[in-house]
Design an enzyme around this catalytic site. Structure first.
Site, PDB file in Angstrom:
ATOM      1  N   GLY A  51       0.806  -1.213   0.000  1.00 24.02           N
ATOM      2  CA  GLY A  51       0.000   0.000   0.000  1.00 24.02           C
ATOM      3  C   GLY A  51       0.837   1.259   0.000  1.00 24.02           C
ATOM      4  N   GLU A 104      10.029   4.302   7.010  1.00 26.65           N
ATOM      5  CA  GLU A 104      10.017   2.840   7.136  1.00 26.65           C
ATOM      6  C   GLU A 104      10.786   2.400   8.382  1.00 26.65           C
ATOM      7  OE1 GLU A 104       9.892  -0.981   7.237  1.00 26.65           O
ATOM      8  OE2 GLU A 104       8.706   0.027   5.686  1.00 26.65           O
ATOM      9  N   GLY A 145       6.421  -6.366   3.105  1.00 23.26           N
ATOM     10  CA  GLY A 145       6.227  -7.798   2.960  1.00 23.26           C
ATOM     11  C   GLY A 145       6.764  -8.370   1.663  1.00 23.26           C
ATOM     12  N   ALA A 168       5.959 -14.870  -0.717  1.00 26.09           N
ATOM     13  CA  ALA A 168       6.222 -15.975  -1.636  1.00 26.09           C
ATOM     14  C   ALA A 168       5.882 -15.641  -3.086  1.00 26.09           C
ATOM     15  CB  ALA A 168       5.460 -17.220  -1.194  1.00 26.09           C
ATOM     16  N   HIS A 215      -0.860 -13.949   6.772  1.00 27.37           N
ATOM     17  CA  HIS A 215      -1.743 -13.012   6.071  1.00 27.37           C
ATOM     18  C   HIS A 215      -2.762 -12.406   7.024  1.00 27.37           C
ATOM     19  CE1 HIS A 215      -0.593 -16.086   2.860  1.00 27.37           C
ATOM     20  NE2 HIS A 215       0.065 -14.985   2.565  1.00 27.37           N
ATOM     21  N   GLY A 242      -2.717  -3.775   4.573  1.00 30.82           N
ATOM     22  CA  GLY A 242      -3.541  -4.937   4.868  1.00 30.82           C
ATOM     23  C   GLY A 242      -4.617  -4.691   5.893  1.00 30.82           C
TER      24      GLY A 242
END
Length: 524
Positions: A17, A36, A87, A92, A461, A494
């Site tokens: 985001g 960050e 992330g 993955a 998640h 998220g």
């Protein structure tokens, strides 16, 4: 550049985001600062295996400043990423679009025709992230394909869509994605080490697309800095902007502050939600909705670990982190996950999976597994090639239940159950599939020790906590990602996800952030 130490936008966090926001706002002519908490990572900075805790794990209290964070709460254990790129450094690479139910359920249902509104933004997100279908199946993928045959689901097995540059293995080429304007890329060598950080320049992390171009347009990024407070400059709920207070996150350093006309929270659930809760509690932002911390979802998932004890075992590290996906029913799917050779740290955190309501009987059951399969258990625990022999099975469902995240008195954070049954470490369908997979590779299903001993699940998640709603009584933000109760505050990460996607959520976070940024006009 910002004038008088004041930016148009300060973005807290640089994940999916935050990165989208940084680029799109810079394109519109705004001055942008990204703050960050984690560090910058280049290919050579990533650890060769996850035994190198100093480079891999984020736990500042122990002097560990890697990019992988584990958070243990009373209802769930959470795996997340920290660093410039969020992330994307440790995920993955998988980029699935959720099924239609995602767009029509949860607190955002009816606020927009989400499936239709997001279509172009999903496509743009796929383009920016360099999505392509996986080009190589390793032994773990072949084992899942064989499992699909066993349950008559072969037609529901497919290659995953991933953010990886395949090209020619090991060969570096000029930017293949953005007409030569982006950084050089190197063909994937199929080492399976995506989640300990790609050392070979093949993984399309956010510092190679969104953040890269945001910097080209003048956006600034401050790493190793943690925001601890935000206060409106005036008494008009932020109409003229905010003062952002931050401090060094990787050691000692003086506290600093910056001003911004707008602030975007993009620190993920474990970053954004605690910060909002703290500011509401201490009075910096008292008018935040009481829904902050509500509607937390675990994606209803199960992570099970199986180590093959076959004599001439195959190399289960071969491939990419997640190369395939099996739709086991309309609500569920299964993905084989791998780490690279030598990455065996998780063997210290897992014990045999045992189902029972009583914790003592579960504990006896663990010892029972060792007694029933002594040689196989010894091989699992003490094998020298743990990474090479091991597959993690990621099982996810669209079935819904929610938690509430709160500030704790003894611990920093705690959870309480909210709607539906509390998330469980025991999902019968996942356990059945894991046992079938184990039978094929002569392995025993293991799980995180907290899953077995406490009955709580582990999730990579975690979602929600600052969800969309029609008003402050139903959500924290509106359908345009703007925070209720204040001017010039947004959430893009998220924590804004307002329903259970049942799949890896990175693409959805990217697409929804793209939509939110598209509604902001260019700077006059």
């Amino acid at each position: 550049m910002a004038s008088d130490n004041t930016y148009d936008y300060v973005i807290i966090g640089s994940g999916f985001g935050g990165s989208v926001s940084a680029l799109r706002l810079a394109e519109k002519g705004y001055t942008v600062l990204v703050i960050e908490k984690g560090k910058w990572f280049r290919g050579q900075d990533f650890p060769k295996t996850n035994w190198n805790l100093k480079k891999w794990l984020w736990e500042p209290r122990l002097g560990l400043f890697g990019f992988f964070k584990m958070t243990y709460l009373n209802h769930v254990s959470i795996l997340s990423g920290v660093g410039v790129g969020g992330g994307s450094l440790t995920y993955a690479n998988t980029l699935p679009i959720p099924k239609p139910a995602f767009f029509n359920t949860g607190s955002w249902a009816g606020l927009d025709n989400w499936e239709e509104s997001l279509k172009p933004h999903y496509q743009e997100a796929l383009r920016m992230l360099g999505a392509t279908q996986n080009k190589i199946f390793g032994p773990a993928d072949e084992a899942i394909k064989d499992l699909a045959k066993s349950i008559d689901k072969e037609a529901d097995f497919s290659a995953s869509q991933v953010a990886v540059y395949f090209g020619q293995p090991g060969k570096t080429v000029s930017d293949p994605y953005f007409g030569g304007k982006g950084p050089d890329r190197t063909g994937c060598i199929h080492c399976g080490a995506c989640m300990t950080g790609c050392r070979y320049n093949a993984k399309n992390t956010l510092d190679k697309n969104y953040l890269y171009f945001a910097q080209q347009l003048g956006a600034n990024i401050i790493a190793e800095s943690e925001v601890y407070d935000i206060q409106p400059i005036d008494k008009k709920r932020g109409a003229t902007g905010y003062t952002i207070y931050y401090k060094k996150s990787t050691g000692k350093g003086r506290k600093q502050q910056i001003k911004a006309k707008n602030v975007i929270f993009s620190g993920g659930v474990i970053g954004t939600v605690p910060l909002l809760l703290q500011m509401k509690a201490k009075g910096s932002l008292p008018n935040l909705s009481d829904k902050v911390g509500c509607n937390i979802r675990t994606n209803n998932e199960s992570l099970l670990v199986i180590t093959s004890t076959e004599k001439n075992t195959k190399d289960y590290t071969k491939g990419i982190a997640i190369g395939s996906i099996l739709e086991t029913d309309k609500n569920s799917h299964l993905e084989p996950v791998r780490y690279g050779k030598g990455s065996g740290f998780f063997r210290l955190l897992t014990i045999p999976l045992v189902h029972h309501k009583n914790v003592l009987l579960r504990l006896f059951g663990v010892f029972g597994v060792f007694l029933k399969h002594p040689w196989r258990s010894i091989q699992t625990v003490f094998t020298r090639n743990y990474g090479k022999r091991t597959t993690v099975l990621l099982f996810m469902q669209t079935l819904d239940s929610t938690l509430q995240l709160k500030l704790g008195k003894i611990t920093k954070l705690k959870t309480t159950t909210e709607t539906g049954e509390a998330p469980s470490g025991f999902i019968p369908e996942a356990s059945k599939l894991a046992k079938m997979y184990g039978d094929k590779v002569k392995g025993i299903p293991y799980a995180n020790f907290t899953d077995v001993l406490l009955g709580t699940p582990t999730t990579a998640h975690i979602l929600g906590g600052a969800v969309m709603g029609k008003d402050p009584e139903t959500g924290v933000i509106d359908k345009d990602n703007r925070v209720f109760g204040y001017h010039n505050l947004m959430v893009c990460d998220g924590s804004m996800i307002s329903a259970n996607p049942g799949v890896n959520p990175s693409l959805s976070i990217t697409a929804i952030s793209e939509l939110a940024m598209s509604k902001i006009p260019s700077k006059k």
